[in-house]
Design a protein around this motif. Structure first.
Motif, PDB file in Angstrom:
ATOM      1  N   PHE A   1      64.950  72.196 110.098  1.00 34.01           N
ATOM      2  CA  PHE A   1      64.707  72.300 108.663  1.00 34.01           C
ATOM      3  C   PHE A   1      63.230  72.072 108.315  1.00 34.01           C
ATOM      4  O   PHE A   1      62.870  71.197 107.524  1.00 34.01           O
ATOM      5  CB  PHE A   1      65.613  71.332 107.894  1.00 34.01           C
ATOM      6  N   GLY A   2      62.396  72.879 108.977  1.00 29.41           N
ATOM      7  CA  GLY A   2      60.965  72.873 108.690  1.00 29.41           C
ATOM      8  C   GLY A   2      60.143  71.951 109.560  1.00 29.41           C
ATOM      9  O   GLY A   2      58.910  71.986 109.513  1.00 29.41           O
ATOM     10  N   ASN A   3      60.798  71.124 110.368  1.00 29.61           N
ATOM     11  CA  ASN A   3      60.074  70.174 111.212  1.00 29.61           C
ATOM     12  C   ASN A   3      60.333  70.436 112.692  1.00 29.61           C
ATOM     13  O   ASN A   3      61.426  70.879 113.072  1.00 29.61           O
ATOM     14  CB  ASN A   3      60.506  68.743 110.888  1.00 29.61           C
ATOM     15  N   SER A   4      59.330  70.135 113.500  1.00 29.26           N
ATOM     16  CA  SER A   4      59.491  70.259 114.946  1.00 29.26           C
ATOM     17  C   SER A   4      60.449  69.182 115.451  1.00 29.26           C
ATOM     18  O   SER A   4      60.550  68.100 114.881  1.00 29.26           O
ATOM     19  CB  SER A   4      58.143  70.107 115.649  1.00 29.26           C
ATOM     20  N   TYR A   5      61.152  69.495 116.512  1.00 26.24           N
ATOM     21  CA  TYR A   5      61.934  68.480 117.204  1.00 26.24           C
ATOM     22  C   TYR A   5      61.704  68.644 118.701  1.00 26.24           C
ATOM     23  O   TYR A   5      61.096  69.628 119.145  1.00 26.24           O
ATOM     24  CB  TYR A   5      63.410  68.540 116.824  1.00 26.24           C
TER      25      TYR A   5
ATOM     26  N   ILE B   1      65.284  64.072 117.325  1.00 27.15           N
ATOM     27  CA  ILE B   1      64.992  64.516 115.967  1.00 27.15           C
ATOM     28  C   ILE B   1      64.493  63.329 115.148  1.00 27.15           C
ATOM     29  O   ILE B   1      65.022  62.207 115.253  1.00 27.15           O
ATOM     30  CB  ILE B   1      66.266  65.100 115.287  1.00 27.15           C
ATOM     31  N   GLY B   2      63.465  63.575 114.333  1.00 26.19           N
ATOM     32  CA  GLY B   2      62.978  62.534 113.425  1.00 26.19           C
ATOM     33  C   GLY B   2      61.973  61.587 114.037  1.00 26.19           C
ATOM     34  O   GLY B   2      61.827  60.450 113.579  1.00 26.19           O
ATOM     35  N   TYR B   3      61.269  62.034 115.069  1.00 27.26           N
ATOM     36  CA  TYR B   3      60.285  61.184 115.753  1.00 27.26           C
ATOM     37  C   TYR B   3      59.090  62.071 116.111  1.00 27.26           C
ATOM     38  O   TYR B   3      59.194  62.942 116.968  1.00 27.26           O
ATOM     39  CB  TYR B   3      60.911  60.584 117.004  1.00 27.26           C
ATOM     40  N   ASP B   4      57.957  61.835 115.468  1.00 26.94           N
ATOM     41  CA  ASP B   4      56.768  62.651 115.700  1.00 26.94           C
ATOM     42  C   ASP B   4      55.976  62.121 116.886  1.00 26.94           C
ATOM     43  O   ASP B   4      55.676  60.927 116.972  1.00 26.94           O
ATOM     44  CB  ASP B   4      55.888  62.644 114.445  1.00 26.94           C
ATOM     45  N   LYS B   5      55.668  63.004 117.831  1.00 26.09           N
ATOM     46  CA  LYS B   5      54.888  62.682 119.025  1.00 26.09           C
ATOM     47  C   LYS B   5      55.458  61.467 119.773  1.00 26.09           C
ATOM     48  O   LYS B   5      54.791  60.434 119.946  1.00 26.09           O
ATOM     49  CB  LYS B   5      53.426  62.433 118.654  1.00 26.09           C
ATOM     50  N   PRO B   6      56.690  61.576 120.228  1.00 23.63           N
ATOM     51  CA  PRO B   6      57.325  60.430 120.894  1.00 23.63           C
ATOM     52  C   PRO B   6      56.708  60.148 122.258  1.00 23.63           C
ATOM     53  O   PRO B   6      56.285  61.066 122.973  1.00 23.63           O
ATOM     54  CB  PRO B   6      58.777  60.898 121.060  1.00 23.63           C
ATOM     55  N   PRO B   7      56.650  58.870 122.647  1.00 23.69           N
ATOM     56  CA  PRO B   7      56.190  58.531 124.003  1.00 23.69           C
ATOM     57  C   PRO B   7      57.244  58.928 125.034  1.00 23.69           C
ATOM     58  O   PRO B   7      58.377  59.269 124.700  1.00 23.69           O
ATOM     59  CB  PRO B   7      56.019  57.011 123.938  1.00 23.69           C
ATOM     60  N   LYS B   8      56.887  58.849 126.279  1.00 24.55           N
ATOM     61  CA  LYS B   8      57.724  59.315 127.381  1.00 24.55           C
ATOM     62  C   LYS B   8      59.095  58.623 127.416  1.00 24.55           C
ATOM     63  O   LYS B   8      59.213  57.422 127.237  1.00 24.55           O
ATOM     64  CB  LYS B   8      57.002  59.058 128.703  1.00 24.55           C
ATOM     65  N   GLY B   9      60.132  59.431 127.669  1.00 17.74           N
ATOM     66  CA  GLY B   9      61.462  58.936 127.989  1.00 17.74           C
ATOM     67  C   GLY B   9      62.125  58.088 126.920  1.00 17.74           C
ATOM     68  O   GLY B   9      61.826  58.182 125.727  1.00 17.74           O
ATOM     69  N   TRP B  10      63.035  57.241 127.373  1.00 22.76           N
ATOM     70  CA  TRP B  10      63.729  56.307 126.491  1.00 22.76           C
ATOM     71  C   TRP B  10      64.081  55.065 127.294  1.00 22.76           C
ATOM     72  O   TRP B  10      64.098  55.089 128.526  1.00 22.76           O
ATOM     73  CB  TRP B  10      65.003  56.935 125.899  1.00 22.76           C
ATOM     74  N   PHE B  11      64.366  53.977 126.582  1.00 25.33           N
ATOM     75  CA  PHE B  11      64.721  52.724 127.228  1.00 25.33           C
ATOM     76  C   PHE B  11      66.210  52.455 127.031  1.00 25.33           C
ATOM     77  O   PHE B  11      66.707  52.439 125.904  1.00 25.33           O
ATOM     78  CB  PHE B  11      63.911  51.562 126.651  1.00 25.33           C
ATOM     79  N   LYS B  12      66.907  52.237 128.120  1.00 25.35           N
ATOM     80  CA  LYS B  12      68.298  51.808 128.065  1.00 25.35           C
ATOM     81  C   LYS B  12      68.314  50.355 127.616  1.00 25.35           C
ATOM     82  O   LYS B  12      67.580  49.517 128.153  1.00 25.35           O
ATOM     83  CB  LYS B  12      68.935  51.946 129.450  1.00 25.35           C
ATOM     84  N   VAL B  13      69.112  50.060 126.589  1.00 27.29           N
ATOM     85  CA  VAL B  13      69.192  48.699 126.083  1.00 27.29           C
ATOM     86  C   VAL B  13      70.561  48.107 126.410  1.00 27.29           C
ATOM     87  O   VAL B  13      71.550  48.833 126.499  1.00 27.29           O
ATOM     88  CB  VAL B  13      68.946  48.666 124.549  1.00 27.29           C
ATOM     89  N   PRO B  14      70.601  46.816 126.645  1.00 27.64           N
ATOM     90  CA  PRO B  14      69.523  45.822 126.531  1.00 27.64           C
ATOM     91  C   PRO B  14      68.724  45.623 127.817  1.00 27.64           C
ATOM     92  O   PRO B  14      67.851  44.753 127.878  1.00 27.64           O
ATOM     93  CB  PRO B  14      70.297  44.555 126.185  1.00 27.64           C
ATOM     94  N   GLN B  15      69.008  46.417 128.842  1.00 31.41           N
ATOM     95  CA  GLN B  15      68.366  46.204 130.143  1.00 31.41           C
ATOM     96  C   GLN B  15      66.868  46.502 130.114  1.00 31.41           C
ATOM     97  O   GLN B  15      66.126  46.105 131.010  1.00 31.41           O
ATOM     98  CB  GLN B  15      69.040  47.085 131.210  1.00 31.41           C
TER      99      GLN B  15
END
Length: 392
Positions: free
Chosen positions: A122-126, A91-105
């Motif tokens: 609430f009116g926005n895509s997620y 939520i709260g990220y428009d057109k996010p890039p692929k996946g996620w990064f585990k930190v700090p690795q």
């Protein structure tokens, strides 16, 4: 005499029967209640309205009150990840890039994000992506999506399911059917404010990471010292007990001169503990880094709710006002006091939990003696303990 004995015996027998009836009734109620415990999330591929309101209220709280807790926090636009055993939601990220990064690795996990069909936040895509392995999820912490720091937490519904299922696995078979799971879950996460405060804790890690990524990464990497840390060394245990005592005395006294005296006693006790317990330089840094990382996050988690309760201007997200369990953060003031009372006990636990509370009490003392400590603490090699040593 015999008559009196008979009367006493009858009274004892009746009392015993009433007690057995009560115990049996409680057991029956617990068994019936536990049969109906949820074993999986009901809302699997989208967020239910309650979860959306929790997230919206956190966003509202952070924007409105965050600056009162930590400089720059209100201005941050922190995306949120919540997840259950089936899907991960962003939520709260428009057109996010692929996946996620585990930190700090900096390890990239997950796949492509897809827009949740026929549903809005609430009116926005997620966005969402399917969970292929429950062991490969963002966890309750913080991750990066692209170059942005994102707070991550289980959904409220799934956190209860995970608690019930996990606790059952730990209990002996004879207790699994009668353990009061719901009661203990209510103690941990019984109100909307509890969940929102936990989300605040994870979101504060996003502030730490964005403000000083190098320091954040080093603090999290320091967990490698956990196995070599002398948790059960008696000199270490006794020393932590002394440190907790002096920190609490410094916090509780209204006399600044006396508080500074107790702080000097704390520093002396800490230095002596490290000497007697042969704490290595790496483990000293481990203590300071974990106090910074988790102690200040604990401070933020507790402070933001207290600030909301104290504020005459703060207006919660409209829909959360309809929740019967929502108490306008008044319970956070009570919870804060309870947590203060728990500091000494938690500092003497032989696990990482001690650093949450030693960092918390140091942060609260710095509030009193160094108004700029929150800015200073973002410097690479400066920690809470270092600032306390500078108080004269």
């Amino acid at each position: 005499m015999i008559k009196i004995i008979k009367i006493m015996f009858r009274l004892f027998f009746k009392t015993l029967m009433l007690l057995l009836f009560f115990v049996f009734s409680v057991i029956i109620i617990l068994v019936i209640t536990n049969i109906n415990l949820p074993k999986q999330s009901k809302y699997q591929d989208h967020l239910d309205n309650e979860q959306k309101i929790y997230i919206a209220e956190f966003q509202n709280l952070q924007r409105s009150i965050g600056e009162n807790v930590y400089p720059g926090w209100s201005a941050m636009k922190i995306p949120i990840i919540v997840y259950n055993e089936y899907f991960i939601f962003l939520i709260g990220y428009d057109k996010p890039p692929k996946g996620w990064f585990k930190v700090p690795q900096n390890i990239q996990l997950g796949g492509e994000w897809e827009i949740v069909d026929n549903d809005l936040f609430f009116g926005n895509s997620y966005y969402r992506q399917k969970t292929t392995d429950i062991k490969v999820v963002p966890e309750n912490f913080v991750v990066k999506v692209g170059d942005r720091w994102v707070a991550s937490l289980q959904t409220y519904e799934y956190s209860a399911v995970a608690f019930y299922n996990g606790f059952k696995e730990e209990l002996p078979s004879v207790l699994k059917q009668i353990f009061p799971y719901r009661f203990f879950w209510k103690m941990i996460m019984g109100t909307p404010e509890d969940y929102i405060s936990t989300l605040s804790h994870e979101a504060f890690h996003a502030l730490q990471g964005e403000s000083n990524e190098k320091k954040f990464n080093n603090a999290e990497f320091s967990n490698a010292q956990t196995d070599s840390y002398p948790w059960n060394n008696q000199s270490n245990i006794d020393g932590w007990n002394n440190e907790a005592k002096f920190l609490m005395l410094a916090y509780e006294t209204s006399d600044d001169s006396l508080a500074k005296l107790y702080l000097n006693k704390f520093i002396e006790a800490r230095d002596k503990r490290r000497e007697l317990a042969h704490i290595s330089d790496q483990c000293v840094l481990f203590e300071k880094q974990r106090e910074w990382l988790e102690g200040t996050a604990k401070y933020a988690e507790l402070s933001i709710g207290v600030e909301a309760a104290k504020s005459k201007k703060y207006t919660p997200f409209p829909q959360i006002k309809d929740f019967k369990k929502f108490n306008y953060y008044e319970n956070r003031v009570i919870f804060f006091k309870k947590q203060i009372n728990e500091i000494s006990r938690n500092m003497n636990r032989q696990d990482e939990n001690k650093f949450y509370y030693s960092g918390l009490i140091q942060s609260l003392i710095l509030d009193r003696f160094d108004k700029n400590w929150k800015t200073k603490i973002l410097i690479d090699n400066l920690y809470l303990e270092d600032l306390l040593r500078m108080i004269k």
